[in-house]
Design an enzyme around this catalytic site. Structure first.
Site, mmCIF file in Angstrom:
data_model
loop_
_atom_site.group_PDB
_atom_site.id
_atom_site.type_symbol
_atom_site.label_atom_id
_atom_site.label_comp_id
_atom_site.label_asym_id
_atom_site.label_seq_id
_atom_site.Cartn_x
_atom_site.Cartn_y
_atom_site.Cartn_z
ATOM 1 N N GLU A 1 -3.818 -6.705 7.082
ATOM 2 C CA GLU A 1 -4.068 -6.308 5.702
ATOM 3 C C GLU A 1 -4.437 -7.527 4.857
ATOM 4 O O GLU A 1 -3.650 -8.449 4.720
ATOM 5 C CB GLU A 1 -2.803 -5.643 5.127
ATOM 6 C CG GLU A 1 -2.900 -5.342 3.649
ATOM 7 C CD GLU A 1 -1.606 -4.741 3.083
ATOM 8 O OE1 GLU A 1 -0.648 -4.535 3.869
ATOM 9 O OE2 GLU A 1 -1.552 -4.501 1.869
ATOM 10 N N ASP B 1 1.672 -5.507 5.026
ATOM 11 C CA ASP B 1 2.815 -5.933 4.220
ATOM 12 C C ASP B 1 3.925 -4.891 4.285
ATOM 13 O O ASP B 1 3.665 -3.721 4.495
ATOM 14 C CB ASP B 1 2.406 -6.093 2.744
ATOM 15 C CG ASP B 1 1.438 -7.250 2.560
ATOM 16 O OD1 ASP B 1 1.372 -8.113 3.470
ATOM 17 O OD2 ASP B 1 0.746 -7.281 1.527
ATOM 18 N N ASP C 1 1.972 -0.221 -0.339
ATOM 19 C CA ASP C 1 0.563 -0.321 0.021
ATOM 20 C C ASP C 1 0.371 -0.549 1.508
ATOM 21 O O ASP C 1 -0.512 0.037 2.133
ATOM 22 C CB ASP C 1 -0.096 -1.482 -0.735
ATOM 23 C CG ASP C 1 -0.488 -1.073 -2.146
ATOM 24 O OD1 ASP C 1 -0.398 0.140 -2.445
ATOM 25 O OD2 ASP C 1 -0.873 -1.961 -2.928
#
Ligand code: 0RA
Length: 662
Positions: free
Chosen positions: A437, A526, A530
């Protein structure tokens, strides 16, 4: 008879039969995985299903209407049914010493299955291992059979009778109660999951309409949990349940139930406005994940029937036009359930029906029933054909988009995306692809990795939600294109070769697992909302378009630490609050400072390697697909964030991968 059992147990005069029995039980205890798959939570839950299957058999035979499953405080489970009760008379095969049929069922391997073959036309139970296996792997087990106006009971310790079959001298409605506690020395996990058992019981209730099943959890003090599963509508209700979060095309599912050549077939189908198909098949209540004869028969009949219906009713504009199987299945949700007396299970996971005669049976039955239905319901017929025509047009558009992307080399190996930092080794047995990410974490990962076998593909922002897009749009999405070309195995439904030969015109070659460029696809996001969302979007994409990746266990989730603790020069990492507490205690007194990572980007390349990427030290979770129906339902609800992929899948084998040899 009760006298005899007493003699055996109390005086230890073992006949040949007993030695056999003890040998059998010993074999099960020595190699439990051979009988129940594994000794993880999954294997332990299998014990419950095995016991329930016996009651289901009694229901299939028409004698049982209600099953109650209880999870007790001590993590034992009881299953009670209102069938005829297990017979308690002497078993004809056991003369020296004589034994009750009940004891034979409980202590002799495969006795349940053999025994029931004359009694039951078809029998469920995944590998038909029999309830004796459950008994052997239980610390204790008590069986009560209520029949002949009495209750007969026998207890076992790790499969061995504790005493003779006793009569309790009380009256009860006919039925069987099996209460067992999994042996803690055998199973790695102790706790039963209400949801896991509940999902299977719900499925069984849909598959056996009119049967009432309840699940009760007595473990929590204040509120006990209870769910009742009872569906008069059978598979039609199952399909409605699966599509609860989708928009249906038809006012109610199409539902057939017929028996042909002694094979009962039940099918329900509905269309929705999504772009993928969702067909679940069962043989004797077992989910045949790999499909097989019944699925092939259904697909053939569906394509042929829709085409002939549309031609006959002049719904095609062009003469000689025909829809492909894929067109006919876009947005289709269906459940197919057949009962076969002697099923042959093939395939890698033994979940593919091999009985070729079943193809013809299902094909002719669906052909006739569906044509009849469409003739009687022309508005439904028109809707389905319209939907399939839309699919055809979209597929044409997708083909053009695909040609375009193919020309650009995206779908072929060779043209690798510029963002990919590839590894130098080529053998996919050793290689790993990290989907990372964000560009900054991607940068750290590139610097921290072992470039010989680790490739890094940074993903910017969120990938497209494939649940809401058709193939042409999916194929024009940059992030998705780079993922497809990095993995190198194409995209599409991965059907078995025989099905592909039969149904596809070779047009959509599909996903080819043999071509994957990496043996592990590791999602590294993470540890925040998100990150969870991106992970979910990726999983949705893999689930819909590269499902074999998940089925074969190629997808993993990286586990970056949440905390870095330091005391002087000493650095320690913790993956959650609990571990942080524990490690802080271990580090002793003095000033310990800690940092909570907000994202991967806060870690420098060394830290990322040390904690999350080094095969010697990292923990990665392998994603496995436990229940396709459940997973599908949940993916279809995912229109926003909120749902954690952890809930969709059961992550097993959360193992430290330490065996990468170089
Ligand atoms: C064999 C024969 C009969 C019933 C059963 C087995 C039976 C087994 C189980 C296991 C759990 N619940 C069960 N219920 C029944 C038929 C005996 C007869 O003819 O009465």
């Amino acid at each position: 008879m009760a006298e005899n059992s007493k003699k055996i147990v109390d005086q230890g005069t073992y006949g040949a039969a007993n030695i056999q029995v003890l040998k059998g039980l010993e074999a099960v205890r020595k190699r439990p995985a051979m009988y129940i798959g594994d000794t993880s939570a999954r294997g332990m839950h299998h014990l419950v299903y095995e016991v329930v299957d016996n009651s289901i058999d009694e229901a299939l035979a028409g004698y049982c209407t209600r099953i109650v499953v209880k999870i007790h405080k001590d993590n034992s489970v009881s299953v009670e049914d209102d069938g005829r009760g297990i017979p308690v008379g002497d078993h004809p095969d056991y003369k020296d010493p004589p034994k009750s049929a009940l004891e034979v069922v409980m202590t002799v391997l495969h006795a349940g299955g053999k025994f029931s073959k004359d009694t039951y036309k078809v029998s469920g139970g995944l590998h038909g291992v029999g309830v004796s296996v459950v008994n052997a792997l239980s610390e204790w087990c008590i069986v009560e059979s209520s029949r002949n106006d009495d209750v007969y009971s026998q207890e076992y310790i790790r499969g061995v009778p504790k005493g003779p079959l006793k009569t309790l001298g009380i009256k009860r409605k006919n039925g069987t109660l099996t209460h067992f506690k999994p042996d803690e020395t055998v199973f790695e996990k102790r706790d039963f999951s209400f949801d896991t058992i509940g999902n299977r019981l719900r499925e069984l209730a849909y598959l056996n309409k009119g049967l009432s099943i309840s699940l009760i959890d007595e473990r929590s003090e204040d509120e006990f949990q209870k769910e009742d599963y009872y569906f008069k509508g059978g598979l039609a209700q199952f399909v409605t349940f699966l599509d609860e979060n989708r928009t249906s095309l038809l006012s109610k599912p199409i539902h057939f139930e017929k028996e042909r050549d002694d094979v009962p077939v039940e099918i329900a189908m509905q269309y929705n406005d999504s772009y993928t198909d969702n067909i679940h098949t069962y043989v004797n209540n077992i989910n045949t994940v790999e499909g097989g004869a019944h699925l092939v028969g259904f697909k053939t009949a569906l394509t042929r029937t829709l085409n002939s219906y549309a031609s006959k009713n002049r719904l095609f504009k062009k003469e000689g036009f025909s829809l492909t199987g894929e067109d006919c299945r876009e947005g289709l949700t269906a459940v197919i359930s057949v009962k076969v007396a002697e099923p042959q299970f093939e395939g890698q996971t033994k979940t593919k029906l091999g009985n070729s005669e079943v193809k013809g049976i299902v094909e002719s039955m669906v052909g006739e029933s569906l044509s009849e239905y469409l003739e009687e319901n022309p508005s439904v017929g028109k809707r389905i054909i319209d939907k399939a025509m839309q699919a055809y047009r979209a597929r044409e558009a997708a083909r053009k988009a695909k040609d375009l992307t193919r020309r650009k080399g995206v779908l072929e190996s060779g043209g690798l995306p510029g963002k990919l930092a590839d590894c130098s080794l080529r053998d996919s047995e050793f290689t790993e692809l990290y989907l990372v990410e964000g560009d900054s974490a991607g940068g750290s990962a590139k610097q921290g990795r072992d470039r010989r076998f680790q490739a890094i593909l940074p993903l910017r922002g969120k990938i497209l939600n494939v649940e809401k897009a058709r193939l042409d749009r999916i194929l024009s999405n940059e992030e998705i294109k780079t993922i497809i070309s990095a993995i190198g195995a194409g995209i599409g439904s991965s059907k078995s070769d025989d099905e592909r030969d039969l149904f596809e015109n070779g047009e959509n070659g599909g996903f080819d697992i043999a071509k994957i460029r990496y043996g592990k696809i590791i999602i590294m996001t993470d540890a925040d909302v998100d990150g969870a969302h991106i992970r979910t979007l990726l999983m949705t994409f893999f689930f819909r378009y590269m499902r074999e990746l998940i089925e074969k266990g190629f997808v993993y989730i990286a586990q970056p630490p949440l905390y870095r603790l330091s005391k002087g020069k000493k650095e320690v990492y913790a993956f959650d609050d609990q571990e942080r507490e524990r490690k802080m205690k271990e580090m002793g007194d003095g000033k310990i400072s800690y940092q909570r990572y907000k994202g991967l980007g806060e870690m420098n390349p060394d830290q990322l390697w040390n904690t999350t990427m080094d095969p010697e030290r990292r923990t990665i979770l392998r994603v496995t697909l436990n229940d396709a129906a459940a997973a599908d339902r949940i993916f279809s609800t995912l229109m926003g964030d909120a749902v954690e992929p952890r809930k969709l899948f059961i992550y097993r084998n959360a193992k430290r991968v330490k065996n990468l040899d170089f």
